[in-house]
Scaffold this active site. Structure first.
Site, PDB file in Angstrom:
ATOM      1  CE  LYS A 214     -12.888 -30.666   7.565  1.00 13.40           C
ATOM      2  NZ  LYS A 214     -13.290 -29.619   6.595  1.00 13.40           N
ATOM      3  CE  LYS A 314     -17.878 -27.744   1.181  1.00 16.34           C
ATOM      4  NZ  LYS A 314     -17.492 -26.746   2.128  1.00 16.34           N
TER       5      LYS A 314
END
Length: 417
Positions: A214, A314
């Site tokens: 991240k 997703k």
């Protein structure tokens, strides 16, 4: 024009002194014969042998193992997951789960899941659950949008289809791809660069070879993170630097061009597709798009614009397995590699992802994500898809191959029958 009314019984958990459920009878949405009724006719037939008899909803809080930080200062300590149970007149039960990553990650939130399903569920009572494609069209006719909430119902339908056929879901979605052991991508969240590298070593010891690192802590820090992780990348490891929509185009271009000499891949640098396209046109590294792709037409646009080389599907974000399957087949025709994940949740969601990931050819599959590793609640101890040595294959059992323990879920907060 004559209107048709349909009544359903809804049982809602109450806080009355005696506890239990309060029964309320409501007319469902009024249906014109030439409107929703046409779709119902295509779903139903007189010779069917299975019907949905009830739909139950359960709510479970999922505290995180550790506080998670994402770009734009977002902080997450716990999730709220909704579990969907569909019962049939043949005694077969299907399960699904929808768990948004809080309320600030995507245009999805726990309250929206519950409200949307409450709108849809009464319209599904009496329908044949073995026809997920038709029931997806019915759900879209009942409620526009909110496709993330529909995913939980879709999962439960496929669970029933698999159990009725005696086959695992991955076989119904195209079959198991040889050589794809469903590798797990470990998420390395915001911290100091040293702490993030230490976290990567922990996942390496567990067998991980794929990492979602991240970024979004500031340009200088992000450049340092990219450089230091790239220096430590081992052969056959994949590192994707994920901003989770956190950069402006200016920040993204600065970080990516400052590290252009490294073998790097970046994911969803900015919030909108248009911003990501600006970044794509002014940088050279491979790009993965995630949050800005929702419907099939979004993926088609990205292919046409040459906006990315990888996509992250997703499954709940795109509406469930039924719609994800169509997106998968489209992407394979254009040789686009993919990650397949759920937003968040427990082993129930992980098992859905494992089944779907198993159907993607190994040379186009980048990895999945193990939600269960980040929460403190296990809804099906010892069962379902488990992350072992960096891989998470699905169970070779009919349907989803796992059901949550009712002792963990408790009583449903709503039942439609």
């Amino acid at each position: 024009m004559t209107k048709t009314h349909r009544y359903v019984n809804i049982f809602i958990r109450t806080d009355a002194p005696k506890g239990g459920f309060e029964r309320r009878s409501y007319p469902s949405r009024q249906v014109h014969p030439r409107g929703l009724g046409d779709i119902r006719a295509s779903v139903s037939d007189r010779g069917r042998t299975m019907k949905i008899t009830s739909i139950g909803l359960y709510e479970l809080e999922l505290p995180l193992v550790a506080v998670q930080h994402l770009s734009r200062g977002r902080k997450f300590e716990r999730f709220l997951s909704t579990f969907v149970r569909i019962d049939t007149d043949e005694g077969i039960t299907g399960w699904g789960e929808v768990c948004p990553w809080g309320s600030s990650y995507l245009p999805a939130f726990p309250g929206g899941v519950r409200t949307a399903i409450a709108e849809i569920a009464p319209q599904l009572i009496g329908e044949d659950p073995r026809r997920p494609e038709q029931l997806n069209r019915l759900m879209d006719a009942v409620l526009t949008g909110h496709i993330y909430a529909k995913a939980g119902i879709d999962y439960a339908l496929w669970d029933i289809v698999g159990k009725a056929a005696g086959r695992p879901i991955y076989e119904l979605l195209g079959g198991k791809e040889d050589g794809n052991s469903v590798p797990v991508s470990a998420a390395i969240h915001h911290a100091t660069p040293d702490a993030m590298l230490q976290e990567m070593e922990i996942y390496r010891q567990r067998g991980a070879t794929r990492f979602s690192v991240k970024v979004g802590q500031g340009v200088e820090t992000d450049i340092e993170v990219v450089q230091r992780f790239s220096e430590r990348r081992r052969p056959n490891e994949i590192m994707i630097f994920d901003a989770n929509c956190g950069w402006s185009p200016w920040e993204a271009i600065r970080v990516m061009n400052a590290t252009a000499d490294l073998d790097t891949t970046f994911e969803q640098p900015c919030a909108t597709y248009e911003q990501c396209l600006i970044v794509r046109q002014q940088t050279r590294q491979p790009l993965c798009l995630d949050e800005c792709l929702v419907e099939l037409k979004d993926f088609a646009r990205a292919v046409q614009d040459r906006a990315c080389q990888i996509v992250n599907i997703k499954i709940a974000r795109v509406g469930g397995l039924t719609k994800a399957r169509t997106i998968r087949d489209f992407l394979l025709n254009y040789d686009i590699s993919m990650l397949t994940m759920c937003m968040a949740g427990t082993v129930i969601n992980d098992t859905v992802c494992a089944h779907f990931g198993q159907t993607v050819p190994a040379n186009r599959f980048v990895g999945t994500w193990s939600c269960q590793d980040y929460v403190t609640v296990d809804t099906a101890p010892g069962r379902g898809a488990r992350s072992v040595n960096g891989h998470m294959p699905p169970p070779n059992l009919p349907g989803l191959g796992v059901e949550p323990d009712l002792d963990v879920l408790g009583e449903p907060f709503a039942v439609f029958n």
